[in-house]
Design an enzyme around this catalytic site. Structure first.
Site, PDB file in Angstrom:
ATOM      1  N   GLN A  35       0.687 -11.179  -2.958  1.00 55.20           N
ATOM      2  CA  GLN A  35      -0.725 -10.818  -2.808  1.00 55.20           C
ATOM      3  C   GLN A  35      -1.257 -10.402  -4.167  1.00 55.20           C
ATOM      4  OE1 GLN A  35      -0.192  -7.694   0.236  1.00 55.20           O
ATOM      5  NE2 GLN A  35      -1.768  -8.799   1.358  1.00 55.20           N
TER       6      GLN A  35
ATOM      7  N   CYS B 297       0.788  -1.235   0.000  1.00 58.71           N
ATOM      8  CA  CYS B 297       0.000   0.000   0.000  1.00 58.71           C
ATOM      9  C   CYS B 297       0.823   1.289   0.000  1.00 58.71           C
ATOM     10  CB  CYS B 297      -1.015   0.019   1.139  1.00 58.71           C
ATOM     11  SG  CYS B 297      -0.874  -1.287   2.323  1.00 58.71           S
TER      12      CYS B 297
END
Length: 581
Positions: free
Chosen positions: A325, A278
């Site tokens: 991910q 992120c």
RNA sequence: GCCCGAGUGGCGCAAUGGUAGCGCAACCGACCUGUAAUCGGUAGGCUAGCGGUUCGAAUCCGCUCUCGGGCUCCA
């Protein structure tokens, strides 16, 4: 309707049996270890357990001994009797049982239940079967350590797990399910099918993807990228290390420290390996002012992250220290959040269906004790998530207080072919990072507004999802995923050239085809292809070579007979493009 | 991290204090075969690592590593 009532009564009955079995087991343990201290002995899925504090460690050899003594008690058909006693009486009865005394102190009522059978007395709210003889089918499964009350600061007790059912047939069926699960174990199949490995030399929890595993992964990733682009995502890439200050700004250094690897020195600056993607996406977002008009921005990355996991928790592909991910971050305005979450949920479900998962359990996790942001903003976001869930018409349960500190989340767990659940996609609203990094957009009135950020995955991680897929399909990947789609099997050496021609033709079509060139009999080659769970076996001999044909055998054992190479290409091509079989 | 158990050629297993074996795979050779294992031969292990006990250790003890079953935690 009647069926449902029956079902409910049956559940209650089987729970009584399980609970009673745990008491009988405790009685045996008490007879074996008169000084035993007792923890709790609840009912769990398919069985029961009981926690004990014992003078010595139990070993697997103890299991059959305890089992046979349990059978004796059951044969005696001793009655279970119950009574209500006061707190003081209970304390007297369990004066030598510190764990029970702790439980007694926590019971709000002054009267509490006590159950007896044979020589065993337990603090218990019941209910039980009327006598031990009603326990018809049970089996002890394993011993394990377990902290008292699940708290690692408290003593470790010894737990014995058992299975129990109403009938011997149900128990046997359950044991078969366990055996089937062992056969499908992705760690075992990963080795047998040459998909991946771990290495003591490299370190635990670090996956090495072999060509076949990497092929399956690449097919999944290509599909993943294509589906994201269809849905208005853009693909990004970010570095694997970053200066530690970035992680201090994000709060990870402070709040996620136990999962971070130690900093490394690079030219006198401290860097760490990324545990999440992120912050990188945020930096990219902030390279210029963003207008309300360009939101939502959806950035996706197959981002590999590394997190320290305690050694005891690692497990095959499902719990590792380095993983990729299938991440994405959606930067949007508050008024766009609901639509975005709806799209994400639909996307996630679409992905799951494509991979053959038809059943899911959806959990909405709400504000935990420690949280970022205000209660109002949390409530608003939680309501938004609920509205989104209702719009996509998915049944869900609320898991109060289980959200991450930075925002509420929706987790989807999958039910596989054996009915086991796996953690899959997750969607999380984040109030924390936009604030910490001052992530904004310029609104209509030219005032900067905080952006709403959504983290989401539609698979979870490549590693965990792959592990789940292996077990779900029992290693028999559908043709579109199979690492080798067609194995060409020449009957004799003189058919090798023709086999190579067929392979070349199929490969030109994009099919993953190989020739078994070994100096072995056809039967042996079929057996190998079968064990490797290859979808199509193409047997070629004199007949086929002379007519540009192949004989097609499926891994089901079905022999489709001879067909032209073109007919096979069409058949396989359509199965692959439709992602069936 | 904690409790319990395990670690023997690439894989699956045997050998419980007395010179480390078997099957599969690999390699070499023969066979040329029609829908789940052809035959013969060859090679491969200082028994996870380190230390100790013993005349002698795969075997007993200690530490470390890795794996498995759990607890706790998570994509």
């Amino acid at each position: 309707m009647n069926k449902m009532v029956d079902q409910e009564q049956k559940i209650e009955k089987v729970e009584r049996i399980r609970h009673s079995a745990s008491h009988v087991m405790a009685e045996v343990v008490q007879s074996l270890f008169p000084d035993a201290k007792f923890g709790i002995g609840p009912v769990i899925d398919n069985g029961f357990y009981y926690d004990f504090d014992l003078p010595r460690s139990l070993t697997p050899d103890d299991i059959p001994i305890i089992e046979s003594k349990m059978a004796e008690i059951i044969a005696q058909n001793l009655p279970f009797t119950s009574e209500e006693v006061s707190r003081e009486e209970a304390k007297g009865t369990f004066a030598a049982q510190p764990y029970k005394l702790e439980l007694i102190d926590e019971i709000p009522e002054e009267q509490m239940g006590i159950y007896r059978q044979g020589s065993f007395i337990d603090l218990c709210r019941g209910p039980h079967v009327s006598s031990t003889g009603e326990i018809k089918a049970f089996k002890l499964l394993s011993i394990a350590g377990a902290y008292w009350r699940g708290d690692e600061k408290r003593p470790m007790l010894q737990r014995i797990y058992g299975a129990a059912f109403e009938t011997q047939g149900e128990l046997e069926h359950y044991m078969e399910v366990i055996a089937e699960a062992a056969k499908r174990d992705h760690r075992k199949l990963g080795q047998e099918l040459d998909l991946f490995s771990f290495h003591e030399e490299a370190g635990p929890g670090l996956v090495h993807w072999h060509p076949k595993g990497a092929t399956v992964r690449r097919v999944i990733e290509d599909f993943w990228v294509a589906e994201h682009i269809k849905r208005g995502y853009e693909i990004v890439n970010s570095p694997h290390i970053a200066k530690i200050d970035l992680w201090k700004t994000s709060g990870h250094w402070e709040l996620y420290r136990e999962n971070l690897y130690s900093p490394m020195d690079v030219d006198g600056q401290e860097y760490i390996i990324k545990p999440m993607n992120c912050p990188a996406h945020i930096l990219m977002y902030k390279t210029r002012l963003r207008s309300y008009r360009e939101l939502p921005i959806r950035w996706a990355e197959l981002g590999t992250v590394y997190r320290y996991e305690r050694s005891g928790v690692l497990h095959g592909l499902t719990r590792v220290r380095g993983f990729t991910q299938d991440d994405a971050h959606i930067f949007c305005r508050p008024d766009q959040l609901e639509d975005e979450v709806v799209d994400v949920l639909e996307f996630a479900i679409y992905m799951m269906r494509t991979f053959g998962f038809e059943e899911y359990k959806i959990m909405l996790s709400t504000r935990p004790e420690k949280y970022a942001g205000t209660i109002e903003i949390w409530e608003k976001a939680t309501e938004t998530l609920e509205r989104a869930l209702k719009r996509v018409d998915l049944a869900y349960e609320v898991d109060p207080g289980e959200g991450v500190f930075y925002g509420p989340k929706i987790d989807i767990s999958l039910r596989d072919a054996l009915g086991r659940t796996w953690q899959g996609p997750t969607t999380q609203v984040d109030f924390n990072l936009p604030q910490r990094f001052d992530v904004t957009y310029v609104d209509v009135d030219s005032v900067a507004q905080p952006v709403v950020m959504v983290h989401r995955t539609v698979l979870g991680s490549m590693e965990r999802f792959f592990g789940c897929l292996i077990e779900h399909y029992a290693g028999s990947f559908p043709a579109w995923l199979a690492p080798v789609q067609a194995m060409i099997i020449p009957i004799a050496d003189r058919h090798m050239d023709y086999a190579q021609e067929v392979a070349a033709e199929l490969r030109a079509d994009g099919l993953r085809a190989q020739v078994d060139m070994r100096a072995e009999r056809m039967n042996q080659k079929i057996r190998q292809a079968q064990l490797q769970k290859i979808p199509y076996m193409l047997i070629v001999g004199d007949n086929e070579a002379s007519s540009a044909e192949v004989s097609v055998r499926l891994r089901s054992g079905e022999d489709l007979g001879r067909q032209t190479i073109n007919a096979f290409r069409e058949m396989a091509g359509s199965a692959i493009s439709q992602k069936t079989t």
